[in-house]
Scaffold this active site. Structure first.
Site, PDB file in Angstrom:
ATOM      1  N   LYS A 152      29.951  86.992  68.805  1.00  0.00           N
ATOM      2  CA  LYS A 152      31.308  87.396  68.417  1.00  0.00           C
ATOM      3  C   LYS A 152      32.350  86.864  69.395  1.00  0.00           C
ATOM      4  O   LYS A 152      33.462  86.526  69.005  1.00  0.00           O
ATOM      5  CB  LYS A 152      31.393  88.927  68.365  1.00  0.00           C
ATOM      6  CG  LYS A 152      30.932  89.492  67.044  1.00  0.00           C
ATOM      7  CD  LYS A 152      31.191  90.973  66.965  1.00  0.00           C
ATOM      8  CE  LYS A 152      30.192  91.720  67.813  1.00  0.00           C
ATOM      9  NZ  LYS A 152      30.221  93.171  67.620  1.00  0.00           N
ATOM     10  N   ARG A 202      16.649  88.087  68.354  1.00  0.00           N
ATOM     11  CA  ARG A 202      17.876  87.853  67.597  1.00  0.00           C
ATOM     12  C   ARG A 202      17.805  86.532  66.856  1.00  0.00           C
ATOM     13  O   ARG A 202      17.042  85.642  67.198  1.00  0.00           O
ATOM     14  CB  ARG A 202      19.133  87.977  68.451  1.00  0.00           C
ATOM     15  CG  ARG A 202      19.194  87.148  69.690  1.00  0.00           C
ATOM     16  CD  ARG A 202      20.311  87.621  70.618  1.00  0.00           C
ATOM     17  NE  ARG A 202      21.638  87.529  70.040  1.00  0.00           N
ATOM     18  CZ  ARG A 202      22.537  88.516  70.087  1.00  0.00           C
ATOM     19  NH1 ARG A 202      22.262  89.656  70.629  1.00  0.00           N
ATOM     20  NH2 ARG A 202      23.719  88.334  69.580  1.00  0.00           N
ATOM     21  N   GLU A 213      29.581  97.071  67.040  1.00  0.00           N
ATOM     22  CA  GLU A 213      30.775  97.410  67.797  1.00  0.00           C
ATOM     23  C   GLU A 213      31.956  96.805  67.033  1.00  0.00           C
ATOM     24  O   GLU A 213      31.915  95.616  66.694  1.00  0.00           O
ATOM     25  CB  GLU A 213      30.686  96.798  69.200  1.00  0.00           C
ATOM     26  CG  GLU A 213      31.796  97.299  70.077  1.00  0.00           C
ATOM     27  CD  GLU A 213      31.806  96.688  71.462  1.00  0.00           C
ATOM     28  OE1 GLU A 213      30.814  96.056  71.871  1.00  0.00           O
ATOM     29  OE2 GLU A 213      32.842  96.845  72.130  1.00  0.00           O
TER      30      GLU A 213
END
Ligand code: ATP
Ligand code: MG
Length: 554
Positions: free
Chosen positions: A268, A258, A32
């Site tokens: 982020k 992850r 994104e």
């Protein structure tokens, strides 16, 4: 040869190919554009691009740009640059979820026509109430059975911007008592009357991640849609859309754990806070775990790829020790970095038996094991610098503990002479401001006579011909292994001493500070890389990438 056992995704792909379910593997990396990529993303990039490469398929770069408030074109460009820098090339053009907004809208209408979606006017709070909990089923929205024609008409009004934000959403009609909450009539479209960085004012509604992602995969012919574990519970919904829409292909979603690294943050949102609240000097601050920060720090793409390849691709999340990453950083730099000398805390030394004005040119290899990297020339003259920490007047120091220069004793200068310290010139406070010394003639590349026993080898630079530079030393950005663990604010764990700036450092004159290809090992000090923002030919600035060995202790 790679002898690592195949991970579960490689096994799935191999079987799919062998059994003819898939003919050509297509993966995608779907960031994104709401921030910069970090080391966690690198794991996903290496995995997705690596699988495509291994199985002769393709990997797309697709921006999941469905949240216009948080997204920017600048992030798009930075992400593209980071993926290329890591060493990967996506298949064909860069793709964007926003390229498919038209088709997604048509599919939303299709679901309404099939009695599988409806416009719901419950408020956000009512929606939450109706949704139930993990232990209690939800209740049907009173709008669930409105006629399709009415929903289509309202959806069109939403799209045209005639409906206020928050007044209505489009929801799938699935099952309000499903044990998996994601299937309790999830939202497909929301009103957001905000311009989009690519589609401008064209849309006043934007699709949810769930409604967009699988359909984007299907449009692109993605065969294996690999994402992180938090999407595991979304997979039934992913499949529901694929099963209920006239999509052109059948992608499948697989989840893996992850990457989290201790002593840093890989989110982020948190990284953006560090930037926005000025705890660091931008997204590419050399202390940041962003790819741009690591690049600026001097970490090589090969080190990051090797590190990512060493990680387990598993169905559990884990935290990897920063030391493991650092191992791969050192390992690559040890083979690739040119050696050079730089004195961080200069102490002048005058060699009284070298005539004033005489310059001898000595040679040193650029790499001790790699002849092919050639040699460099070192001017040697009467005035040199050594590091203040490499000199002591304390003659009682044991030879084992202090392998450097001691008053009255000998030490070897790297790639040059053996010298002996004769005397000290003192400043007003009695501190040594200069060492008076002499060279032992004939000792360049040769052993001194037997009665002369140098304590060790130290680095030096010519004082008459050297490069003044600034050195930036970095420590970990956080003091604790899991910043923000429990209820604490991760910002409280920031290490106030993570940056130390040294000015007046003296490096070899021949150092090509501006060449981005040049990573250096400053002998006995660590690995360094010219700062891409602040280094100039007149005033070189070097970032310490990493120390020579693991010295950091809790
Ligand atoms: P963040 O939590 O940092 O905001 P994100 O998951 O929202 O990350 P995206 O831009 O949506 O970021 O991620 C792009 C891809 O990278 C996704 O497929 C995501 O699963 C993957 N990814 C993100 N963070 C990690 C991580 N720490 N380890 C492995 N893969 C990751
Ligand atoms: Mg995300």
């Amino acid at each position: 040869m790679d002898t690592k056992p195949e991970n579960f995704i490689q096994q799935i792909i191999r079987t799919d190919l062998e059994e003819g379910r898939v003919h050509r593997v297509v993966t995608r990396f779907p960031p994104e554009p709401n921030g910069y990529l970090h080391i966690g993303h690198a794991k996903s990039i290496c995995l997705n691009f690596g699988l495509a490469e291994q199985f002769g398929g393709a990997c797309n770069l697709r921006f999941d740009d469905t949240n216009p408030e948080k997204e920017e074109d600048a992030y798009v460009r930075a992400i593209e640059a980071d993926v290329r820098w890591l060493g990967f090339q996506w298949d064909g053009a860069v793709r964007f979820a926003s390229d498919y907004f038209g088709r997604l809208y048509e599919w939303a209408r299709y679901l309404v026509e099939q009695d599988k979606a409806y416009v719901c006017e419950l408020s956000a709070e009512q929606t939450r109430e109706y949704r139930g909990t993990l232990t209690e089923p939800g209740r049907d929205s009173p709008y669930r059975d409105r006629p399709a024609a009415e929903s289509l008409d309202l959806l069109e009004q939403m799209r045209r911007g005639e409906i206020e934000e928050g007044r209505m959403v489009l929801r799938a009609k699935i099952d309000m008592s499903a044990p998996n909450m994601n299937l309790r009539d999830p939202v497909l479209y929301r009103v957001k009357r905000v311009p989009h960085h690519r589609t401008g004012d064209e849309w006043n509604i934007y699709p949810s991640y769930d409604f967009a992602h699988g359909q984007e995969d299907a449009i692109e012919g993605v065969t294996h849609s690999i994402c992180t574990l938090e999407f595991e519970d979304h997979r039934p919904l992913y499949d529901w859309f694929i099963d209920n829409l006239p999509v052109p292909s059948r992608p499948r979603q697989y989840e893996f754990g992850r990457l989290n690294l201790n002593y840093t943050v890989t989110s982020k949102r948190r990284l953006k806070r560090l930037v926005d609240e000025n705890h660091v000097d931008g997204w590419d601050d050399p202390r940041m775990p962003t790819l741009s920060g690591l690049r600026r720090r001097g970490v090589t793409p090969a080190a990051i790829r090797n590190f990512c390849d060493s990680l387990a691709v598993a169905k559990t999340d884990g935290t990897v020790d920063m030391a493991q990453f650092e191992h791969f950083i050192r390992e690559d730099l040890n083979t690739s970095a040119h050696r050079a000398m730089c004195v961080l805390d200069p102490l002048p030394v005058e060699l009284v038996n070298v005539p004033e004005g005489q310059v001898e040119t000595l040679r040193a290899p650029n790499h001790p094991q790699r002849q092919e990297l050639g040699h460099r020339e070192l001017p040697f003259s009467r005035h040199i610098y050594i590091d203040r920490g490499d000199f002591s007047e304390d003659t009682s120091l044991s030879r084992k503990k202090f392998k450097r220069l001691v008053l009255g004793e000998w030490v070897r200068l790297r790639a040059a002479y053996v010298i002996r310290a004769l005397d000290v010139v003192r400043g007003d406070g009695g501190e040594p401001v200069k060492v008076i010394a002499e060279i032992v003639p004939g000792t360049v590349g040769e052993n001194p006579p037997e009665d002369i026993r140098p304590r060790g080898v130290i680095h030096w630079v010519s004082a008459d011909d050297c490069l003044d530079c600034e050195i930036r030393l970095y420590d970990r950005l956080f003091k604790t292994p899991s910043p923000g663990a429990g209820d604490s604010d991760f910002l409280e764990a920031i290490n106030p001493d993570s940056l130390k700036v040294l000015t007046g450092c003296k490096a070899e004159a021949g150092l090509r500070a501006g060449d981005p290809a040049h990573h250096f090992q400053f002998e006995r000090e660590g690995y360094f890389y010219a700062d891409s923002r602040h280094s100039t030919a007149d005033k070189p600035v070097f970032n310490q990438t990493i120390g020579l060995r693991e010295t950091w202790t809790q």
